[in-house]
Each structure stands twice: as structure tokens, then as C-alpha cells.
Write an enzyme that holds these catalytic residues in place. Structure first.
Site, PDB file in Angstrom:
ATOM      1  N   CYS A 145       0.728  -1.246   0.046  1.00  0.00           N
ATOM      2  CA  CYS A 145       0.113   0.115   0.029  1.00  0.00           C
ATOM      3  C   CYS A 145       0.806   1.453   0.014  1.00  0.00           C
ATOM      4  CB  CYS A 145      -0.997  -0.084   1.171  1.00  0.00           C
ATOM      5  SG  CYS A 145      -0.306  -0.333   2.679  1.00  0.00           S
ATOM      6  N   HIS A 146       1.897   1.521   0.864  1.00  0.00           N
ATOM      7  CA  HIS A 146       2.657   2.297   0.795  1.00  0.00           C
ATOM      8  C   HIS A 146       3.605   2.626  -0.496  1.00  0.00           C
ATOM      9  CE1 HIS A 146       2.882   3.053   5.157  1.00  0.00           C
ATOM     10  NE2 HIS A 146       2.689   1.736   5.270  1.00  0.00           N
TER      11      HIS A 146
END
Ligand SMILES: NC(=O)c1ccc[n+]([C@@H]2O[C@H](COP(=O)([O-])OP(=O)(O)OC[C@H]3O[C@@H](n4cnc5c(N)ncnc54)[C@H](OP(=O)(O)O)[C@@H]3O)[C@@H](O)[C@H]2O)c1
Length: 342
Positions: free
Chosen positions: A152-153
Site C-alpha cells: 500500500c505505501h
């Protein structure tokens, strides 16, 4: 860019694909099932859990070992790192297509995985796997047998930087990426640091510098786009939100680049992307614009001199995980890329 809007062949459009979801009780698994139920070309054939026998809506759950792999076209793996890769290998061997949401297939080298995740790689024979961030490399995902869904990051930082890296516009100065993520990013498994009293009323940096496990994944993708770009300095923060992730990235341009020329690269890269909303020059993205939505919001702002401030907001469980998994699944099977997502 017309690629994102290709219509499926009539045979594919008429077909309903049978899928299974491993890890259906977790945050990404639950959301994936919700999204799959609205997908026009999907029938959820099985879902797994080791601890539960049914979801709250009555969907039956099987242990992963008894999942009928031979009966499905594809599986989504919403499993912990280290577990997922083994299931991916079994599914691939059974001729079933795989979208793996864990980190197991994301790094191209088993040695780098072992250094980063501190465990043996569960399926080195599947490396390197096609990397499922469609906006930066769609072609390799069409017809792929298995896909590594990005972190996600990583999704947010890469979408913030991609147009500059693609154009070779980044100087060799360090790239500083600050991310802020909601607590669901840590998964459903109870942990002291995710408890309400630990999180509420605070903003907590964690694994800052180069210690976060997503650093090698971001650099792996960035270096392919622009081998001479600077090293990454990464500072993730936990914020008291259920979902949402904002990346604020400070990046310096090469001398012959201007803010306006840089912004033109973002327009060229993202104007036709169905799941990316590019803000007008000078407006930063915010989490509220992306939370509970399946796409990403990107902003380009002036910093100081040749340093720009790039922002990307996503929902960590959607474009950061389950919605992106469906986007990848759609590409794999030649379906409209946004089927079930808009
Ligand atoms: N959360 C996010 O924002 C996010 C974003 C991107 C990627 N990811 C990745 O996606 C994967 C799932 O994340 P999540 O947040 O959904 O995690 P989660 O909420 O902790 O769910 C994990 C799931 O795996 C199952 N499970 C746990 N141990 C298992 C085992 N040994 N064998 C089989 N199943 C097992 C759990 O179900 P039972 O205990 O019921 O079996 C649960 O359904 C992880 O690899 C994570 O890194 C997460």
C-alpha cells in the site's frame, strides 16, 4: 490512452469466472469479497479461514488445505507473508491464476526477500513475478498467470513519482517520502500497537529511514524506471484513521526541468487513467478524497527551487490492496480493467 478501456471479446464478456479467496476473514479479504460480489464476471466459489467456518453474511469458509483449487479459474491470496507464497505455488501448479496480495512475490530476488522479511522465501521458483501496478506496467499483466499485488505505501509513493521517473526527470538527490496510514494497514490480527489507546490522539512515525520493509520494493520499481534516481528516505506514520494512506514525497528535478514541464508529464501519464484523478497544478491530494474509493488522487505542488512536493492519496485496503487486486485480475482475463470497480 485507449488501453484501459478495451472491451473484452464477446466470449470473455459472456463468461463468468469462478474465483476463490484465501484469507477471507482479514481486512483485505473481507473487502475483496464485498467487491467481488458486485463484479459482473465473477462467481465466488470458495473462501478460506483457518479459524472461522462462516462469514457474518453466511458465506461458508473452508480451511485453506481443503480449498478445491481444481474448480476455480483464479484465486486471490489475502494471507500473511510467508504463508501466501506456498499457496501461490500450489495454485500455479494446478493451472489456476493467482493475484497475491502479500509481499511474497513482490521482490524479484529471494535473497532480498530473505534479508527484508527475515524468513526463507516460500516459492522462489515463482520469481520474478509480474508486478501488479497497472499504471506503470500494464502490458506484462495481460494474460499473466500470477501477479504480485504491490504494497500500500509502495502504490502511493510510486504513483506520486512515476511520471517523473518515467521521463528520467529525477535528480540523484535523495527522494524523501513521508506516508501516513490508517490502522487497518496492520491487518486484523490483534497487536498492542494497533489498540485504540495506543493510536487515538497520536501520529506515530515508525520504521523511519530505510528500515521499513517497503523500501526495497519502492526502489526496485523506481530503479527500473530511472536507474540513476536518488536513494529513498522513507518515514511512514500511523494515524488514527480506519482506512486511508497519504504519501507526501519531496523530489528534486534535474537542472533542465521546470515545474510546468514536470506537471505536463503527470498530465500525459494520468489523463486517461480510469483510476487516477490528477489535481490541478498546486493542489495537494488528501486522504478524504480517496478513502472508501477504488482509485488514487495525485497532486503536484511547488516546493523550493527544483524540489517539488508530490502527493498521492489512496485507500490502503482498496487501491492499496483489494481494488488493485481486482484491477489486476481484470487485466489477466482480458476483462474491462475497471469491471466491478467503478
Ligand atoms: N491491510 C492492508 O492495508 C494491506 C495492504 C496491502 C497488502 N496487504 C497484505 O495483504 C495480506 C492480508 O492482509 P490483511 O490486512 O487482510 O491481514 P489480516 O487482516 O491479518 O488477515 C489475514 C488473513 O489470513 C488468514 N490467516 C492467518 N494465518 C493463516 C495461516 N497460517 N494459513 C492460512 N490463513 C491464515 C486469516 O484468517 P484466519 O485467522 O481466520 O484463518 C485472515 O483471513 C497481508 O500479506 C498484507 O501484508 C495488506
Amino acid at each position: 490512452m485507449t488501453h484501459a478501456h478495451l472491451e473484452p471479446s464477446p466470449a470473455v464478456a459472456a463468461r463468468t469466472l469462478r474465483v476463490g479467496v484465501f484469507g477471507a476473514t482479514g481486512y483485505t479479504g473481507q473487502l475483496l469479497i464485498e467487491l467481488l460480489r458486485r463484479h459482473p464476471h465473477v462467481n465466488l466459489h470458495f473462501a478460506t479461514s483457518e479459524r472461522e467456518r462462516a462469514l457474518e453474511d453466511g458465506t461458508p469458509l473452508l480451511p485453506a488445505d481443503s480449498a478445491p483449487l481444481a474448480e476455480v479459474d483464479a484465486v486471490f491470496l489475502c494471507l500473511p507473508n510467508g504463508v501466501s507464497g506456498g499457496v501461490a505455488a500450489r495454485a500455479v501448479a494446478a493451472g489456476v491464476r493467482v493475484v497475491d496480495l502479500s509481499a511474497d512475490l513482490r521482490l524479484e530476488s529471494a535473497a532480498l526477500y530473505e534479508q527484508t522479511y527475515k524468513m526463507p522465501h516460500p516459492a522462489p521458483q515463482l520469481l520474478p513475478a509480474p508486478y501488479g501496478l497497472p499504471e506503470i506496467g500494464r502490458a506484462q499483466l495481460r494474460q499473466a498467470r500470477y501477479i504480485a499485488n504491490p504494497g500500500c505505501h509502495v502504490t502511493a509513493v510510486l504513483l506520486a513519482l512515476y511520471p517523473l521517473a518515467r521521463a528520467g526527470a529525477l535528480s540523484d538527490a535523495p527522494i524523501i517520502a513521508d506516508t501516513k496510514t490508517g490502522v487497518s494497514g496492520a491487518g486484523k490480527e490483534p497487536k498492542p500497537e494497533s489498540m485504540f489507546c495506543e493510536v487515538y490522539g497520536d501520529v506515530k512515525p515508525y520504521n523511519v529511514g530505510r528500515r521499513h520493509r517497503h523500501v526495497p520494493e519502492i526502489e526496485q520499481a523506481l530503479r527500473k524506471l530511472q536507474p540513476d534516481c536518488g536513494a529513498l528516505i522513507f518515514a511512514p506514520h500511523l494515524v488514527p484513521l480506519e482506512v486511508g494512506l497519504l504519501a507526501t514525497v519531496y523530489a528534486t528535478l534535474k537542472p533542465d526541468w521546470t515545474l510546468e514541464r514536470a506537471y505536463a508529464e503527470y498530465q500525459a501519464a494520468y489523463a486517461a487513467e480510469p483510476l487516477i484523478a490528477l489535481h490541478p497544478l498546486g493542489r495537494a491530494a488528501r486522504i478524504r478524497e480517496a478513502a472508501q474509493r477504488n482509485g488514487a488522487v495525485v497532486g503536484v505542488s511547488e516546493g523550493q527551487g527544483s524540489t517539488l512536493i508530490l502527493t498521492c492519496a489512496i485507500d490502503n485496503l482498496r487501491k492499496g490492496a483489494s481494488a488493485q487486486a481486482i484491477q489486476n485480475f481484470n487485466l489477466m482475463f482480458g476483462l474491462p480493467e475497471t469491471a466491478g470497480l467503478l
